[in-house]
Design an enzyme around this catalytic site. Sequence first.
Site, PDB file in Angstrom:
ATOM      1  N   ASP A   1       0.824  -1.210   0.000  1.00  0.00           N
ATOM      2  CA  ASP A   1       0.000   0.000   0.000  1.00  0.00           C
ATOM      3  C   ASP A   1       0.857   1.259   0.000  1.00  0.00           C
ATOM      4  O   ASP A   1       2.078   1.195   0.153  1.00  0.00           O
ATOM      5  CB  ASP A   1      -0.960  -0.006   1.207  1.00  0.00           C
ATOM      6  CG  ASP A   1      -0.281  -0.484   2.499  1.00  0.00           C
ATOM      7  OD1 ASP A   1       0.950  -0.392   2.595  1.00  0.00           O
ATOM      8  OD2 ASP A   1      -0.995  -0.938   3.400  1.00  0.00           O
TER       9      ASP A   1
ATOM     10  N   GLU B   1      -9.619  -1.737   5.490  1.00  0.00           N
ATOM     11  CA  GLU B   1     -10.226  -1.447   6.781  1.00  0.00           C
ATOM     12  C   GLU B   1     -11.483  -2.303   6.976  1.00  0.00           C
ATOM     13  O   GLU B   1     -11.999  -2.885   6.012  1.00  0.00           O
ATOM     14  CB  GLU B   1     -10.586   0.041   6.845  1.00  0.00           C
ATOM     15  CG  GLU B   1      -9.399   0.979   6.639  1.00  0.00           C
ATOM     16  CD  GLU B   1      -8.486   1.079   7.863  1.00  0.00           C
ATOM     17  OE1 GLU B   1      -8.428   0.127   8.672  1.00  0.00           O
ATOM     18  OE2 GLU B   1      -7.810   2.111   8.006  1.00  0.00           O
TER      19      GLU B   1
ATOM     20  N   HIS C   1      -7.418  -4.692  10.449  1.00  0.00           N
ATOM     21  CA  HIS C   1      -7.188  -4.455   9.018  1.00  0.00           C
ATOM     22  C   HIS C   1      -5.990  -5.259   8.508  1.00  0.00           C
ATOM     23  O   HIS C   1      -5.112  -5.658   9.275  1.00  0.00           O
ATOM     24  CB  HIS C   1      -7.081  -2.961   8.692  1.00  0.00           C
ATOM     25  CG  HIS C   1      -5.802  -2.285   9.044  1.00  0.00           C
ATOM     26  ND1 HIS C   1      -5.682  -0.919   9.128  1.00  0.00           N
ATOM     27  CD2 HIS C   1      -4.556  -2.763   9.336  1.00  0.00           C
ATOM     28  CE1 HIS C   1      -4.452  -0.588   9.427  1.00  0.00           C
ATOM     29  NE2 HIS C   1      -3.739  -1.689   9.560  1.00  0.00           N
TER      30      HIS C   1
ATOM     31  N   ASN D   1      -7.366  -2.760  14.531  1.00  0.00           N
ATOM     32  CA  ASN D   1      -8.787  -2.911  14.188  1.00  0.00           C
ATOM     33  C   ASN D   1      -9.022  -4.105  13.260  1.00  0.00           C
ATOM     34  O   ASN D   1     -10.100  -4.246  12.692  1.00  0.00           O
ATOM     35  CB  ASN D   1      -9.314  -1.626  13.528  1.00  0.00           C
ATOM     36  CG  ASN D   1      -8.629  -1.333  12.199  1.00  0.00           C
ATOM     37  OD1 ASN D   1      -7.683  -2.022  11.817  1.00  0.00           O
ATOM     38  ND2 ASN D   1      -9.088  -0.318  11.501  1.00  0.00           N
TER      39      ASN D   1
HETATM   40  P1  PGA Z   1       2.244  -1.939  12.629  1.00  0.00           P
HETATM   41  O1  PGA Z   1       1.050  -1.950  11.600  1.00  0.00           O
HETATM   42  O2  PGA Z   1       3.187  -3.000  12.225  1.00  0.00           O
HETATM   43  O3  PGA Z   1       2.806  -0.555  12.482  1.00  0.00           O
HETATM   44  O4  PGA Z   1       1.649  -2.176  13.966  1.00  0.00           O
HETATM   45  C1  PGA Z   1       0.478  -3.139  11.223  1.00  0.00           C
HETATM   46  C2  PGA Z   1      -0.678  -2.820  10.331  1.00  0.00           C
HETATM   47  O5  PGA Z   1      -1.315  -1.774  10.507  1.00  0.00           O
HETATM   48  O6  PGA Z   1      -0.964  -3.626   9.448  1.00  0.00           O
END
Ligand code: PGA
Length: 241
Positions: A65, A141, A136, A134
């Site tokens: 992304d 999302e 995702h 959350n």
């Molecule tokens: P993080 O993010 O490794 O910064 O916790 C993981 C994600 O949001 O997929």
Amino acid sequence: MNVTVVDDDMFATTAAAALLERLPSAAPTLGVATGGTPMRVYAELASRSRHGELDLSGATVLALDEYVGLDERDPRSYTAYVRSRVADPLGIPVANVHVPQGNGADPAAVAQAFEQRIAETGGVDVQIAGIGSNGHLAFNEPGSPLDSTTRVVDLSDQTRHDNARFFGGRVDDVPRRAITQGLATIGRARCILLLAAGRAKADALAAALRGPVDASVPASVLQQHSDVTVIADRAAWSRMA
Ligand code: PGA
């Protein structure tokens, strides 16, 4: 699904070993996640590469992304992340590094072209993925269709809040939109390495791995994949144990 639960100090070496075990030796295509969790795994790979123990210079790298609106030279962009933490330390030429363009005039067209690009590479051999607090997966999302492909999405308040730490703590500076590989796109990777560390991920990880496969928990789509390896630290695994 293979699961390895490790003490925090073993996280990076365990994840790096799992990755290298599954990555084909000739011209592999590596899918990279760009959050905080994989940083130490990339540092471990960089260290091995520096010491001549690893040669991934022939790899192709695909990101999951990118934020809409950030220029590739912006250090907060995922393009900058992938170049500085993955491609440069591993000696992978820029031409073999693919991240959706964040500041393109037509983000929807960029997204479509990126979906095509993934297919043109022959597909991802191993996809490194994280999970959001959350649930995702990449920037898919809650509510993202399980059959979604690469597209422009709105980021949730939770995600913008979680990622504010990369924007000097200022939530308002976190872009509101992103281009993300879809859940179906990610599901086409031949192998997925899901990394989860910290207590903040425990509920999401349990919901994703144990709950129903449902768009409300996008990472639950991984239950439908035939080759998923989970590396979790004890805190992230605490709601599963
Ligand atoms: P993080 O993010 O490794 O910064 O916790 C993981 C994600 O949001 O997929």
